[in-house]
Design a protein around this motif. Structure first.
Motif, PDB file in Angstrom:
ATOM      1  N   UNK A  90     -10.028  -3.986 108.651  1.00  0.00           N
ATOM      2  CA  UNK A  90      -9.679  -6.309 108.858  1.00  0.00           C
ATOM      3  C   UNK A  90     -10.916  -6.226 108.965  1.00  0.00           C
ATOM      4  N   UNK A  91     -11.423  -6.082 110.494  1.00  0.00           N
ATOM      5  CA  UNK A  91     -12.733  -7.341 110.688  1.00  0.00           C
ATOM      6  C   UNK A  91     -13.107  -7.838 109.977  1.00  0.00           C
ATOM      7  N   UNK A  92     -13.957  -6.782 109.125  1.00  0.00           N
ATOM      8  CA  UNK A  92     -14.740  -6.952 107.879  1.00  0.00           C
ATOM      9  C   UNK A  92     -14.461  -7.747 107.259  1.00  0.00           C
ATOM     10  N   UNK A  93     -12.792  -7.738 106.701  1.00  0.00           N
ATOM     11  CA  UNK A  93     -12.177  -7.920 105.202  1.00  0.00           C
ATOM     12  C   UNK A  93     -12.394  -9.856 106.623  1.00  0.00           C
ATOM     13  N   UNK A  94     -11.917 -10.056 107.186  1.00  0.00           N
ATOM     14  CA  UNK A  94     -11.582 -11.737 108.426  1.00  0.00           C
ATOM     15  C   UNK A  94     -13.078 -12.021 108.585  1.00  0.00           C
ATOM     16  N   UNK A  95     -13.775 -11.368 108.391  1.00  0.00           N
ATOM     17  CA  UNK A  95     -14.825 -11.907 108.683  1.00  0.00           C
ATOM     18  C   UNK A  95     -15.517 -12.331 106.756  1.00  0.00           C
ATOM     19  N   UNK A  96     -15.073 -12.163 106.341  1.00  0.00           N
ATOM     20  CA  UNK A  96     -16.047 -12.131 105.042  1.00  0.00           C
ATOM     21  C   UNK A  96     -14.752 -13.637 104.327  1.00  0.00           C
ATOM     22  N   UNK A  97     -13.461 -13.840 105.263  1.00  0.00           N
ATOM     23  CA  UNK A  97     -12.468 -14.929 104.623  1.00  0.00           C
ATOM     24  C   UNK A  97     -13.228 -16.035 105.079  1.00  0.00           C
ATOM     25  N   UNK A  98     -13.061 -15.315 106.830  1.00  0.00           N
ATOM     26  CA  UNK A  98     -14.172 -17.039 107.257  1.00  0.00           C
ATOM     27  C   UNK A  98     -14.887 -18.032 106.940  1.00  0.00           C
ATOM     28  N   UNK A  99     -15.996 -16.821 105.696  1.00  0.00           N
ATOM     29  CA  UNK A  99     -17.482 -18.046 105.331  1.00  0.00           C
ATOM     30  C   UNK A  99     -16.992 -17.876 104.110  1.00  0.00           C
ATOM     31  N   UNK A 100     -16.119 -17.227 103.158  1.00  0.00           N
ATOM     32  CA  UNK A 100     -15.272 -18.218 102.153  1.00  0.00           C
ATOM     33  C   UNK A 100     -14.068 -19.296 102.226  1.00  0.00           C
ATOM     34  N   UNK A 101     -13.888 -19.927 102.925  1.00  0.00           N
ATOM     35  CA  UNK A 101     -12.822 -21.610 103.344  1.00  0.00           C
ATOM     36  C   UNK A 101     -12.737 -22.289 104.545  1.00  0.00           C
ATOM     37  N   UNK A 102     -12.363 -23.440 104.679  1.00  0.00           N
ATOM     38  CA  UNK A 102     -12.760 -24.699 105.900  1.00  0.00           C
ATOM     39  C   UNK A 102     -12.351 -23.660 107.278  1.00  0.00           C
ATOM     40  N   UNK A 103     -11.449 -23.265 106.986  1.00  0.00           N
ATOM     41  CA  UNK A 103     -10.921 -22.481 107.924  1.00  0.00           C
ATOM     42  C   UNK A 103     -10.216 -21.212 107.690  1.00  0.00           C
ATOM     43  N   UNK A 104     -10.169 -20.594 108.841  1.00  0.00           N
ATOM     44  CA  UNK A 104      -9.207 -18.830 108.524  1.00  0.00           C
ATOM     45  C   UNK A 104      -8.159 -18.528 109.815  1.00  0.00           C
ATOM     46  N   UNK A 105      -7.065 -18.225 109.798  1.00  0.00           N
ATOM     47  CA  UNK A 105      -6.166 -17.803 110.795  1.00  0.00           C
ATOM     48  C   UNK A 105      -5.415 -16.598 110.505  1.00  0.00           C
ATOM     49  N   UNK A 106      -6.449 -15.427 111.562  1.00  0.00           N
ATOM     50  CA  UNK A 106      -5.963 -14.376 110.729  1.00  0.00           C
ATOM     51  C   UNK A 106      -4.151 -13.859 111.386  1.00  0.00           C
ATOM     52  N   UNK A 107      -2.929 -13.692 110.524  1.00  0.00           N
ATOM     53  CA  UNK A 107      -2.120 -13.700 110.776  1.00  0.00           C
ATOM     54  C   UNK A 107      -1.778 -12.077 111.637  1.00  0.00           C
ATOM     55  N   UNK A 108      -2.281 -11.012 110.420  1.00  0.00           N
ATOM     56  CA  UNK A 108      -1.571  -9.664 110.336  1.00  0.00           C
ATOM     57  C   UNK A 108      -3.152  -8.951 110.519  1.00  0.00           C
ATOM     58  N   UNK A 109      -2.829  -7.561 111.165  1.00  0.00           N
ATOM     59  CA  UNK A 109      -4.002  -6.556 110.282  1.00  0.00           C
ATOM     60  C   UNK A 109      -4.905  -7.148 109.090  1.00  0.00           C
ATOM     61  N   UNK A 110      -4.139  -6.795 108.354  1.00  0.00           N
ATOM     62  CA  UNK A 110      -4.182  -7.808 106.590  1.00  0.00           C
ATOM     63  C   UNK A 110      -3.618  -8.480 105.704  1.00  0.00           C
ATOM     64  N   UNK A 111      -3.625  -9.857 106.620  1.00  0.00           N
ATOM     65  CA  UNK A 111      -3.684 -11.197 106.585  1.00  0.00           C
ATOM     66  C   UNK A 111      -3.626 -12.049 107.556  1.00  0.00           C
ATOM     67  N   UNK A 112      -4.538 -13.394 106.410  1.00  0.00           N
ATOM     68  CA  UNK A 112      -5.076 -14.428 106.673  1.00  0.00           C
ATOM     69  C   UNK A 112      -4.671 -15.871 106.254  1.00  0.00           C
ATOM     70  N   UNK A 113      -4.060 -16.450 106.928  1.00  0.00           N
ATOM     71  CA  UNK A 113      -4.077 -18.048 105.668  1.00  0.00           C
ATOM     72  C   UNK A 113      -5.916 -18.551 105.863  1.00  0.00           C
TER      73      UNK A 113
END
Length: 156
Positions: A90-113
Motif C-alpha cells: 500500500x505504501x508503495x502504491x500511495x507513494x507512486x500515486x502522490x508523484x503522479x497527481x496534483x494531490x492525493x488523499x488516501x481513502x483506505x489501504x487500497x484506494x486513494x483520490x
C-alpha cells in the motif's frame, strides 16, 4: 478557427483490484489465474477473494473449515493474512500515486483520490498511464475512476 479544448480539474479514484490477493500474487505467481482466498486472523474465514474465487460462489466471511476439504478439487488456494506485506505494498502504491497527481488523499489501504488537471482526453490518458505504471512498478492491477466529484466516477 476553433477554440482550444477546455482544461479543468478532475478527481480520480484509484482502487487496487482484489488487493490482498493481488499482493499475494506478486510474490507467488503460481496464484495467478487461480481461485484464491485470503483468510482472517487465525485462518478463520475468507476476508478477500480473487475474481476466480468469487466466481465459485464463495461469499465474504465464509468459514475456511467448510472449504478446506474441497479446496484441492476446486483448485482453490488459501493464504493467511499478511498485514505487513499489505501495508508495504500500500505504501508503495500511495507513494507512486502522490508523484503522479496534483494531490492525493488516501481513502483506505487500497484506494486513494487524486487531483488531476487537463482536458477530459488528457485526464483519461493520465488514468491509463497510472494503471500501466502501478502495474509495472508494483505488479498490482488497479482501476481508475474519473469524475468531477468524489461521489461520481467513470471507471476504466
Amino acid at each position: 478557427m476553433s477554440a482550444p479544448p477546455l482544461t479543468d480539474d478532475y478527481i480520480a479514484l484509484v482502487d487496487v483490484n482484489s488487493f490482498y490477493v493481488s499482493a499475494e500474487r506478486v510474490f507467488d505467481p503460481r496464484l495467478i489465474d487461480r481461485p484464491v482466498v485470503v483468510l482472517s486472523n487465525n485462518d478463520g474465514c475468507c476476508v478477500a477473494m480473487s475474481r476466480e474465487a468469487k466466481d465459485l460462489g464463495i461469499p465474504f466471511g465464509y468459514p475456511w473449515f467448510k472449504l478446506q476439504a474441497s479446496a484441492d478439487k476446486l483448485g482453490l488456494a488459501a493464504r493467511s493474512s499478511n498485514y505487513e506485506l499489505y501495508g508495504e505494498m500500500s505504501a508503495r502504491v500511495m507513494g507512486l500515486l502522490s508523484r503522479m497527481s496534483m494531490w492525493t488523499e488516501v481513502y483506505s489501504i487500497d484506494e486513494a483520490f487524486l487531483g488531476l488537471r487537463g482536458t477530459l482526453d488528457e485526464v483519461h490518458a493520465a488514468g491509463e498511464h497510472i494503471k500501466r505504471e502501478i502495474l509495472r512498478l508494483t505488479g498490482l492491477p488497479v482501476c481508475v475512476g474519473i469524475a468531477k466529484t468524489t461521489g461520481i466516477a467513470e471507471y476504466s
